[in-house]
Design an enzyme around this catalytic site. Structure first.
Site, PDB file in Angstrom:
ATOM      1  N   CYS A 102       0.856  -1.186   0.000  1.00 26.32           N
ATOM      2  CA  CYS A 102       0.000   0.000   0.000  1.00 26.32           C
ATOM      3  C   CYS A 102       0.894   1.239   0.000  1.00 26.32           C
ATOM      4  O   CYS A 102       2.127   1.125   0.130  1.00 26.32           O
ATOM      5  CB  CYS A 102      -0.864  -0.007   1.270  1.00 26.32           C
ATOM      6  SG  CYS A 102       0.155   0.043   2.748  1.00 26.32           S
ATOM      7  N   CYS A 154       2.850   5.811   8.885  1.00 26.78           N
ATOM      8  CA  CYS A 154       1.953   6.038   7.748  1.00 26.78           C
ATOM      9  C   CYS A 154       1.054   7.252   8.027  1.00 26.78           C
ATOM     10  O   CYS A 154       0.555   7.414   9.148  1.00 26.78           O
ATOM     11  CB  CYS A 154       1.103   4.791   7.542  1.00 26.78           C
ATOM     12  SG  CYS A 154      -0.175   5.068   6.322  1.00 26.78           S
ATOM     13  N   HIS A 168      -1.521  -4.946  19.485  1.00 22.16           N
ATOM     14  CA  HIS A 168      -0.908  -4.469  18.238  1.00 22.16           C
ATOM     15  C   HIS A 168      -0.154  -3.155  18.488  1.00 22.16           C
ATOM     16  O   HIS A 168      -0.672  -2.251  19.158  1.00 22.16           O
ATOM     17  CB  HIS A 168      -1.990  -4.269  17.171  1.00 22.16           C
ATOM     18  CG  HIS A 168      -1.421  -4.108  15.791  1.00 22.16           C
ATOM     19  ND1 HIS A 168      -0.906  -2.908  15.343  1.00 22.16           N
ATOM     20  CD2 HIS A 168      -1.252  -4.992  14.779  1.00 22.16           C
ATOM     21  CE1 HIS A 168      -0.465  -3.064  14.104  1.00 22.16           C
ATOM     22  NE2 HIS A 168      -0.661  -4.326  13.739  1.00 22.16           N
ATOM     23  N   GLU A 194       0.327  -0.539  16.754  1.00 21.67           N
ATOM     24  CA  GLU A 194      -0.394   0.690  16.390  1.00 21.67           C
ATOM     25  C   GLU A 194      -1.381   1.082  17.498  1.00 21.67           C
ATOM     26  O   GLU A 194      -1.510   2.258  17.847  1.00 21.67           O
ATOM     27  CB  GLU A 194      -1.152   0.500  15.067  1.00 21.67           C
ATOM     28  CG  GLU A 194      -1.885   1.775  14.657  1.00 21.67           C
ATOM     29  CD  GLU A 194      -2.862   1.571  13.515  1.00 21.67           C
ATOM     30  OE1 GLU A 194      -2.607   0.732  12.634  1.00 21.67           O
ATOM     31  OE2 GLU A 194      -3.887   2.263  13.514  1.00 21.67           O
ATOM     32  N   THR A 220      -6.136   1.273  12.081  1.00 25.79           N
ATOM     33  CA  THR A 220      -6.338   1.552  10.647  1.00 25.79           C
ATOM     34  C   THR A 220      -6.619   0.305   9.805  1.00 25.79           C
ATOM     35  O   THR A 220      -7.124   0.415   8.697  1.00 25.79           O
ATOM     36  CB  THR A 220      -5.104   2.258  10.062  1.00 25.79           C
ATOM     37  OG1 THR A 220      -3.957   1.476  10.388  1.00 25.79           O
ATOM     38  CG2 THR A 220      -4.946   3.661  10.582  1.00 25.79           C
ATOM     39  N   ASN A 250      -3.733  -6.632   8.776  1.00 22.46           N
ATOM     40  CA  ASN A 250      -4.669  -6.478   7.655  1.00 22.46           C
ATOM     41  C   ASN A 250      -4.768  -7.757   6.833  1.00 22.46           C
ATOM     42  O   ASN A 250      -5.819  -8.076   6.299  1.00 22.46           O
ATOM     43  CB  ASN A 250      -4.315  -5.243   6.816  1.00 22.46           C
ATOM     44  CG  ASN A 250      -3.131  -5.456   5.921  1.00 22.46           C
ATOM     45  OD1 ASN A 250      -3.257  -6.009   4.840  1.00 22.46           O
ATOM     46  ND2 ASN A 250      -1.945  -5.054   6.364  1.00 22.46           N
TER      47      ASN A 250
HETATM   48  S1  SF4 Z   1      -2.583   2.488   7.465  1.00 26.01           S
HETATM   49 FE1  SF4 Z   1      -1.377   0.652   7.159  1.00 26.01          FE
HETATM   50  S2  SF4 Z   1      -2.454  -0.434   5.541  1.00 26.01           S
HETATM   51 FE2  SF4 Z   1      -3.215   1.647   5.491  1.00 26.01          FE
HETATM   52  S3  SF4 Z   1      -1.947   2.729   3.975  1.00 26.01           S
HETATM   53 FE3  SF4 Z   1      -1.010   2.993   5.995  1.00 26.01          FE
HETATM   54  S4  SF4 Z   1       0.498   1.359   6.190  1.00 26.01           S
HETATM   55 FE4  SF4 Z   1      -0.917   0.813   4.544  1.00 26.01          FE
END
Ligand code: SF4
Length: 285
Positions: free
Chosen positions: A12, A101, A129, A131, A167, A225
């Protein structure tokens, strides 16, 4: 066997960005060949062990604790780090490269702003996790993590709640939890922070699974994911979650079936290609 592919496969935008940042740091060696500007990531840069190993060979090493390094460059992984760790990094003589990200960053800032405005933050996600651990820290620890709709009933607070999501959560689960929250809380602020790339892949995976006799979901076993995609596919048809082509030998494949291929957002193209090549080899004649 007929193979059909998801339109969105491979990295991604967030993972592409993290890898290109990591690879953009030129390696410097002294006369003895020792790297003089070591590059590290605190925890894996992305959740794909094979790609992390490839990066390690190029001089980007994952460490598990900050005290393992004193100098060099430290990259913040795509899924972010807790604020306390970011503060510790600032105090060290390290060059920091932030590969968080932008979608994760948005969720972090929302957690912070909801907390500052007096909301109890509810994070829909997986407690362990990285995140989610980072999001908790941005809400100053005044937050609850909810993994299932049933967890909503265990929430102690009914004051105003601001709900956000890891996310990479399933859209369906987020919606169910929000519905449950609506019955419990008078003032509810909803921010769906599931990233676009995740929700698009989930939708596509379901559609592909409906047309397939078997789904192969390619991606790290530690990738949230990818795990969601696998859960979605196996509700519809037979599905296997594979990290590498070596796992193909664990299964038998029907010569005439339709096999759908999808991947997590941290799965490199080179692994997808090798799984597809391996699949063709399972079909002699
Ligand atoms: S949140 Fe995670 S899955 Fe979504 S674009 Fe960012 S890195 Fe990729």
């Amino acid at each position: 066997m007929r193979l059909i592919f998801a339109k969105k496969l491979g990295f991604c935008s967030g993972v592409k960005r993290a890898i290109s940042l990591a690879q953009s740091i030129p390696k410097r060696n002294n006369k003895k060949g020792t790297v003089t500007n070591p590059v590290h990531t605190l925890g894996p840069l992305i959740h794909n062990p094979q790609e992390v190993e490839r990066l390690e060979k190029r001089g980007v090493k994952a460490i598990s604790r900050l005290n393992q390094i004193k100098t060099g460059t430290l990259i913040v992984p795509s899924h972010g780090l807790p604020r306390s760790i970011l503060k510790k990094i600032e105090k060290k003589r390290l060059k920091l490269i932030d590969a968080t990200c932008p979608f994760v960053k948005r969720a972090q800032l929302l957690a912070k702003s909801l907390h500052n405005r007096g909301y109890h933050v509810v994070i829909v996600g997986q407690k362990s996790h990285p995140e989610v651990i980072s999001l908790l820290s941005f809400a100053n620890g005044d937050a609850s993590v909810v993994e299932t709709p049933v967890d909503v009933d265990k929430l102690k607070t009914t004051k105003k709640i601001g709900v956000i999501s890891q996310t990479t959560q399933s859209v369906e689960k987020f919606e169910k939890i929000v519905e449950r929250l609506k019955t419990k809380v008078k003032k509810l602020k909803i921010h769906n922070t599931i990233c676009k790339e995740t929700s698009q892949r989930q939708k596509e995976a379901k559609g592909l699974a409906e047309k397939s006799d078997l789904m192969i979901v390619i991606g790290g076993k530690n990738s949230a994911n990818t795990a969601r995609l696998y859960e979605i596919c196996k509700k519809v048809t037979r599905a296997h979650h594979m990290e590498s082509p070596a796992e193909l030998r664990l299964y038998s494949f029907n010569k005439k079936g339709v096999v759908g291929i999808t991947s997590g957002t941290s799965t490199p193209d080179w692994i997808i290609r090798s799984v597809v090549k391996g699949l063709h080899k399972t079909q002699p004649g």
